[in-house]
Design a protein around this motif. Structure first.
Motif, PDB file in Angstrom:
ATOM      1  N   LEU A 253     -17.919 -12.900 -16.558  1.00 66.44           N
ATOM      2  CA  LEU A 253     -19.266 -12.704 -17.098  1.00 66.44           C
ATOM      3  C   LEU A 253     -19.241 -12.713 -18.619  1.00 66.44           C
ATOM      4  N   VAL A 254     -18.195 -12.136 -19.187  1.00 59.96           N
ATOM      5  CA  VAL A 254     -18.028 -12.140 -20.637  1.00 59.96           C
ATOM      6  C   VAL A 254     -17.711 -13.563 -21.118  1.00 59.96           C
ATOM      7  N   CYS A 255     -16.920 -14.286 -20.330  1.00 55.68           N
ATOM      8  CA  CYS A 255     -16.620 -15.684 -20.672  1.00 55.68           C
ATOM      9  C   CYS A 255     -17.905 -16.499 -20.776  1.00 55.68           C
ATOM     10  N   ARG A 256     -18.812 -16.311 -19.819  1.00 55.14           N
ATOM     11  CA  ARG A 256     -20.086 -17.028 -19.840  1.00 55.14           C
ATOM     12  C   ARG A 256     -20.914 -16.626 -21.053  1.00 55.14           C
ATOM     13  N   GLU A 257     -20.950 -15.331 -21.334  1.00 51.01           N
ATOM     14  CA  GLU A 257     -21.769 -14.834 -22.434  1.00 51.01           C
ATOM     15  C   GLU A 257     -21.312 -15.390 -23.778  1.00 51.01           C
ATOM     16  N   TYR A 258     -19.994 -15.502 -23.965  1.00 51.99           N
ATOM     17  CA  TYR A 258     -19.456 -15.937 -25.254  1.00 51.99           C
ATOM     18  C   TYR A 258     -19.046 -17.409 -25.265  1.00 51.99           C
ATOM     19  N   GLY A 259     -19.172 -18.078 -24.119  1.00 53.20           N
ATOM     20  CA  GLY A 259     -18.851 -19.501 -24.065  1.00 53.20           C
ATOM     21  C   GLY A 259     -17.384 -19.787 -24.303  1.00 53.20           C
ATOM     22  N   ILE A 260     -16.526 -18.981 -23.695  1.00 50.57           N
ATOM     23  CA  ILE A 260     -15.083 -19.123 -23.897  1.00 50.57           C
ATOM     24  C   ILE A 260     -14.374 -19.206 -22.552  1.00 50.57           C
ATOM     25  N   SER A 261     -13.146 -19.684 -22.583  1.00 49.63           N
ATOM     26  CA  SER A 261     -12.341 -19.757 -21.368  1.00 49.63           C
ATOM     27  C   SER A 261     -11.713 -18.401 -21.082  1.00 49.63           C
ATOM     28  N   MET A 262     -11.244 -18.220 -19.848  1.00 43.28           N
ATOM     29  CA  MET A 262     -10.558 -16.984 -19.508  1.00 43.28           C
ATOM     30  C   MET A 262      -9.235 -16.880 -20.261  1.00 43.28           C
ATOM     31  N   PHE A 263      -8.607 -18.023 -20.526  1.00 41.91           N
ATOM     32  CA  PHE A 263      -7.363 -18.005 -21.302  1.00 41.91           C
ATOM     33  C   PHE A 263      -7.610 -17.405 -22.687  1.00 41.91           C
ATOM     34  N   LEU A 264      -8.708 -17.840 -23.330  1.00 39.94           N
ATOM     35  CA  LEU A 264      -9.012 -17.316 -24.658  1.00 39.94           C
ATOM     36  C   LEU A 264      -9.334 -15.831 -24.586  1.00 39.94           C
ATOM     37  N   LEU A 265     -10.114 -15.440 -23.581  1.00 36.61           N
ATOM     38  CA  LEU A 265     -10.468 -14.025 -23.440  1.00 36.61           C
ATOM     39  C   LEU A 265      -9.231 -13.162 -23.255  1.00 36.61           C
ATOM     40  N   VAL A 266      -8.333 -13.578 -22.387  1.00 35.31           N
ATOM     41  CA  VAL A 266      -7.123 -12.792 -22.123  1.00 35.31           C
ATOM     42  C   VAL A 266      -6.268 -12.693 -23.380  1.00 35.31           C
ATOM     43  N   LYS A 267      -6.144 -13.786 -24.105  1.00 38.24           N
ATOM     44  CA  LYS A 267      -5.364 -13.760 -25.344  1.00 38.24           C
ATOM     45  C   LYS A 267      -5.967 -12.789 -26.344  1.00 38.24           C
ATOM     46  N   ARG A 268      -7.295 -12.827 -26.490  1.00 36.15           N
ATOM     47  CA  ARG A 268      -7.964 -11.924 -27.414  1.00 36.15           C
ATOM     48  C   ARG A 268      -7.838 -10.469 -26.948  1.00 36.15           C
ATOM     49  N   ALA A 269      -7.928 -10.249 -25.643  1.00 36.51           N
ATOM     50  CA  ALA A 269      -7.779  -8.888 -25.109  1.00 36.51           C
ATOM     51  C   ALA A 269      -6.380  -8.350 -25.365  1.00 36.51           C
ATOM     52  N   GLN A 270      -5.407  -9.226 -25.253  1.00 39.39           N
ATOM     53  CA  GLN A 270      -4.024  -8.808 -25.525  1.00 39.39           C
ATOM     54  C   GLN A 270      -3.841  -8.469 -27.004  1.00 39.39           C
ATOM     55  N   MET A 271      -4.406  -9.296 -27.887  1.00 36.50           N
ATOM     56  CA  MET A 271      -4.281  -9.054 -29.319  1.00 36.50           C
ATOM     57  C   MET A 271      -4.975  -7.761 -29.725  1.00 36.50           C
ATOM     58  N   ALA A 272      -6.061  -7.414 -29.018  1.00 38.74           N
ATOM     59  CA  ALA A 272      -6.782  -6.166 -29.310  1.00 38.74           C
ATOM     60  C   ALA A 272      -6.161  -4.972 -28.593  1.00 38.74           C
ATOM     61  N   ARG A 273      -5.074  -5.213 -27.844  1.00 33.49           N
ATOM     62  CA  ARG A 273      -4.353  -4.176 -27.097  1.00 33.49           C
ATOM     63  C   ARG A 273      -5.216  -3.529 -26.012  1.00 33.49           C
ATOM     64  N   ILE A 274      -6.169  -4.320 -25.532  1.00 34.00           N
ATOM     65  CA  ILE A 274      -6.970  -3.865 -24.398  1.00 34.00           C
ATOM     66  C   ILE A 274      -6.153  -4.010 -23.126  1.00 34.00           C
ATOM     67  N   ILE A 275      -5.357  -5.069 -23.051  1.00 31.63           N
ATOM     68  CA  ILE A 275      -4.419  -5.251 -21.949  1.00 31.63           C
ATOM     69  C   ILE A 275      -3.016  -5.397 -22.529  1.00 31.63           C
ATOM     70  N   SER A 276      -2.026  -5.124 -21.720  1.00 31.97           N
ATOM     71  CA  SER A 276      -0.636  -5.229 -22.176  1.00 31.97           C
ATOM     72  C   SER A 276      -0.155  -6.670 -22.088  1.00 31.97           C
ATOM     73  N   SER A 277       0.964  -6.946 -22.715  1.00 27.44           N
ATOM     74  CA  SER A 277       1.547  -8.284 -22.649  1.00 27.44           C
ATOM     75  C   SER A 277       1.970  -8.609 -21.224  1.00 27.44           C
ATOM     76  N   GLU A 278       2.379  -7.581 -20.476  1.00 30.29           N
ATOM     77  CA  GLU A 278       2.771  -7.789 -19.082  1.00 30.29           C
ATOM     78  C   GLU A 278       1.566  -8.195 -18.243  1.00 30.29           C
ATOM     79  N   THR A 279       0.422  -7.551 -18.489  1.00 32.73           N
ATOM     80  CA  THR A 279      -0.803  -7.901 -17.762  1.00 32.73           C
ATOM     81  C   THR A 279      -1.230  -9.333 -18.083  1.00 32.73           C
ATOM     82  N   ALA A 280      -1.133  -9.675 -19.357  1.00 30.54           N
ATOM     83  CA  ALA A 280      -1.486 -11.034 -19.767  1.00 30.54           C
ATOM     84  C   ALA A 280      -0.556 -12.045 -19.112  1.00 30.54           C
ATOM     85  N   LYS A 281       0.733 -11.734 -19.081  1.00 25.26           N
ATOM     86  CA  LYS A 281       1.701 -12.642 -18.478  1.00 25.26           C
ATOM     87  C   LYS A 281       1.422 -12.841 -16.993  1.00 25.26           C
TER      88      LYS A 281
END
Length: 351
Positions: A253-281
């Protein structure tokens, strides 16, 4: 200009000079002479060339604007795009903007907004600061979704052209036409990737890049700026929360709102430390299994430039050009242009 048009249609058809010569009963040297402007073919030869390339003779004779000065950006070495494809993309850009500037000159240059100053942003902070600076420089809000990126950029004086390139080795390029910045993206990519590519090319255009930076570092930094531009960290935290232990479907839903891919969202979430590197992997592994690295599901509508069409329709309505000339400039049917340049009392033409 026949020589430029011949070269454009040959490259568009992915033909070598040798093959075109064979298809039209000529020699490769003759094709070279025609494309170099050293010779002009007879009408009989024009018809043979047109037949070989599946175009009309009039397409070869379309007038090119010789007052345009192009400064094309360089292709990224990492894209390993064949030279013929590179030549086709440059020729496509020039062919398109020759048509575009024909109507601009008819209506007057003031129909185009003043373009933003390029290569002026300094790289003195972190990625979030760079992205914020680019937003403010272009007149965007500091945070929040950027809706219809192409339309907004056209209104801010940045020209955008979508070119269908049958190669996954090309995503985008930037340059200048008469000093005005342009961005070209591959129409065969997903809408989300097009938006990321446009933001990436914007970073190339807006920042003053140090000559000491190697190409890999420049590309990685431009990609990071583009991601933060489309999905700022403050938005990521507000939309996703401060901590998550897994990637879940509601994030689409956030991907649709911001017009981004899930890959980009996950990368940004990892950089913001919202998710861990293990979760991203774990997400990347699952996404690879699903084939998302090449074909992630499309979640938004394709954005497209509309400024050229608007200017042509206006020129037709104001009597500056005929409907037929408008159709030639836009490469649309006569009826399609006419339908945009009339108004019926019952409103049927407005639907």
């Amino acid at each position: 200009m026949f020589c430029k048009n011949l070269r454009y249609y040959r490259l568009k058809n992915s033909m070598t000079k040798k093959r075109l010569a064979e298809e039209s009963g000529l020699t490769a040297m003759a094709i070279t002479n025609y494309e170099n402007g050293d010779r002009m073919p007879s009408m009989d030869i024009l018809k043979k060339l047109a037949s070989a390339l599946d175009v009309r003779v009039s397409d070869f004779l379309a007038i090119r604007n010789e007052n345009l000065v192009f400064k094309h950006g360089e292709f990224r070495k990492t894209e390993t795009l064949p030279m013929a494809k590179q030549e086709f993309i440059r020729e496509s850009v020039e062919e398109y903007f020759c048509r575009f500037y024909t109507v601009v000159e008819l209506l007057g240059g003031e129909v185009l907004p003043e373009a933003p100053k390029c290569h002026v942003l300094q790289m003195t902070g972190d990625i979030e600061a760079y992205a914020k600076a680019m937003r403010l420089h272009l007149g965007f809000a500091e945070e929040g979704p950027v809706n219809d990126l192409i339309a907004v950029l056209e209104n801010k004086g940045v020209l955008v052209y979508i070119c269908d390139v049958e190669s996954n080795k090309f995503s985008g390029m930037n340059g200048f036409v008469n000093g005005r910045p342009y961005i070209i993206v591959n129409g065969n990519m997903s809408p989300e990737r097009n938006r990321s590519t446009i933001a990436h090319e914007l970073a190339h255009l807006m920042f003053n890049w140090s000559e000491d930076m190697d190409e890999k570092t420049v590309e990685e930094t431009a990609t990071a700026i583009a991601s933060a531009f489309l999905f700022p960290q403050v938005d990521a935290i507000r939309e996703l929360g401060v901590r998550r232990n897994r990637v879940t479907n509601d994030m689409t839903l956030v991907c649709r709102e911001y017009g981004i891919s899930m890959f980009l969202l996950v990368k940004r979430a990892q950089m913001a430390r919202i998710i861990s590197s293990e979760t991203a992997k774990s997400f990347y592994v699952m996404a690879s299994i699903l084939g998302w690295r090449t074909h992630e599901p499309v979640r938004i509508e394709q954005e497209r430039p509309t400024l050229f069409e608007q200017l042509v329709f206006r020129a037709v309505c104001e009597g500056e050009i005929s409907v037929q000339r408008g159709a030639e400039l836009l490469k649309m049917s006569y009826d399609a242009v006419l339908s945009h340049c009339q108004f019926e009392e019952n409103g049927s033409s407005m639907q």
